[in-house]
Write an enzyme that holds these catalytic residues in place. Sequence first.
Site, PDB file in Angstrom:
ATOM      1  N   LEU A 127      11.673  19.339 -54.595  1.00 26.70           N
ATOM      2  CA  LEU A 127      10.732  19.518 -53.490  1.00 26.70           C
ATOM      3  C   LEU A 127       9.520  20.325 -53.954  1.00 26.70           C
ATOM      4  O   LEU A 127       9.629  21.160 -54.852  1.00 26.70           O
ATOM      5  CB  LEU A 127      11.421  20.259 -52.338  1.00 26.70           C
ATOM      6  CG  LEU A 127      12.527  19.474 -51.632  1.00 26.70           C
ATOM      7  CD1 LEU A 127      13.212  20.347 -50.594  1.00 26.70           C
ATOM      8  CD2 LEU A 127      11.979  18.227 -50.962  1.00 26.70           C
ATOM      9  N   CYS A 128       8.385  20.063 -53.308  1.00 25.63           N
ATOM     10  CA  CYS A 128       7.172  20.796 -53.650  1.00 25.63           C
ATOM     11  C   CYS A 128       7.395  22.285 -53.418  1.00 25.63           C
ATOM     12  O   CYS A 128       8.066  22.633 -52.463  1.00 25.63           O
ATOM     13  CB  CYS A 128       6.016  20.302 -52.799  1.00 25.63           C
ATOM     14  SG  CYS A 128       5.421  18.723 -53.413  1.00 25.63           S
ATOM     15  N   PRO A 129       6.869  23.180 -54.241  1.00 21.75           N
ATOM     16  CA  PRO A 129       5.942  22.876 -55.337  1.00 21.75           C
ATOM     17  C   PRO A 129       6.612  22.682 -56.697  1.00 21.75           C
ATOM     18  O   PRO A 129       5.938  22.792 -57.708  1.00 21.75           O
ATOM     19  CB  PRO A 129       5.067  24.132 -55.353  1.00 21.75           C
ATOM     20  CG  PRO A 129       6.035  25.240 -55.021  1.00 21.75           C
ATOM     21  CD  PRO A 129       7.019  24.636 -54.035  1.00 21.75           C
ATOM     22  N   HIS A 145       8.069  22.236 -47.724  1.00 24.94           N
ATOM     23  CA  HIS A 145       9.348  21.516 -47.631  1.00 24.94           C
ATOM     24  C   HIS A 145       9.645  20.869 -46.314  1.00 24.94           C
ATOM     25  O   HIS A 145       9.921  19.693 -46.247  1.00 24.94           O
ATOM     26  CB  HIS A 145      10.538  22.460 -47.905  1.00 24.94           C
ATOM     27  CG  HIS A 145      10.365  23.214 -49.135  1.00 24.94           C
ATOM     28  ND1 HIS A 145      10.355  24.568 -49.195  1.00 24.94           N
ATOM     29  CD2 HIS A 145      10.137  22.754 -50.363  1.00 24.94           C
ATOM     30  CE1 HIS A 145      10.153  24.929 -50.419  1.00 24.94           C
ATOM     31  NE2 HIS A 145      10.015  23.865 -51.155  1.00 24.94           N
TER      32      HIS A 145
END
Lengths: 76, 350
Positions: free
Chosen positions: A12-14, B48
């Site tokens: 998931l980002c980042p 997220h």
Amino acid sequence: MSHHELDARHLLCPMPVIRAQQQVARLRPGDTLVVRATDPGALHDIPAWCRLHGHEVLATTTESGEVRVTLRVGNQ
Amino acid sequence: MSTVSTPRKAVALISGGLDSLLAARVVLDQGVHVEGINFYTGFCVEGHTHAIRREHQHKPKRNNALWAAGQLGIKLHIIEVIEEYKDIVINPRHGYGANLNPCLDCKIFMLRKAREWMEANGFDFIITGEVLGQRPMSQRRDTLPVVARDSGACDRLLRPLCARLLPPTLPEREGWVNRERLHDFNGRSRKPQIALAEQYGFHDYAQPAGGCCFLTHEQYSHKLADFWRARGEKRYELDDIMLLKVGRHLRPRPHFKLIVGRDEGENNFLSGYRGRFVHLAATSHAGPLVLLDGRADDDDLDLAARLTARFGQGRTAERVAVVVTDTQGSEHTLEVAPLPADEIPETWYL
Ligand code: SF4
């Protein structure tokens, strides 16, 4: 000049941009890197990070939920 | 003979919020070379939930720290500190704030990391967006010096938004920056920052409610405290704290809880964890994927199945078929009556 691939799928980002940053630090100017990710945020974050650091984005694609950003490493 | 002096170099902590953006800009304006640094702890509010939840997917996603660096035209180094940060959350020497936010220890930790980065990269000083008196724990007159001292940043730490209220630091004494062109912001009012943002033409900046991370959120902290209680020890892995951000969490019994997907995006995300948890889903009706965290006997599984049915489209049906799958992948089906809403005590919701 060499070509590399980074698998950042399911992160998931980042995290994809962090992994891309770590990988680019090990590459030489002119090398190319394809980053594969599944978090759609990578489509924005990685090019944004490249612009800040002078790396060239050669292509971005999204296909069946997978994002691919191809970049050419600039002078670091 | 004329000498051309190379500009001094500062590393700015960029959170993605307005204050750190302004602080960096104030110093950039004085001809200093600035690069940004941003720490990813796992609790950051970035992205997220937007990435996961369907209902948020129409919103353009952006990383606010990258956006801020773009506004400033500076490099941004994003540093992952997930492992090291655990000790800060689990054993904060200075304790927690209103929720499980260890702000003072967190600030010290991040500044220590920034100092190490500064030293390793030949930079001269550090910039933060702290404002005197703005936050109850980490930005008080008595705690700002503690942060500077304990991080080892000492007087190489410049806080451009409130510097004129504090003793002059090395960059000011050495003339690397002009103290007269720094600010004296004080207190909780955001007006001076908003006026300065206006002056610089910054619009559309992020204004996170409460703080820069999930630990300032009451409900999130409640779920984390419950998680530690149920585990019997204060410990976590990245997956654990990610799961606390996703779905509806219910603890019907002390020895197990359920994580119920609230939309397709969350169901997809939770499905990535099917190998680690017993999970339930209705087959006779559309409905959520439900993960079961803990131990469950047959009665517990029956209750979990009735709750699974309750949160799906079969909630008013007489019977719903719910398939229960264990971590090895073996399945069995339960035919259950959905649990009526009034039989779910409020206290089950985390
Ligand atoms: S809000 Fe979170 S990230 Fe910000 S200082 Fe407090 S603990 Fe650290």
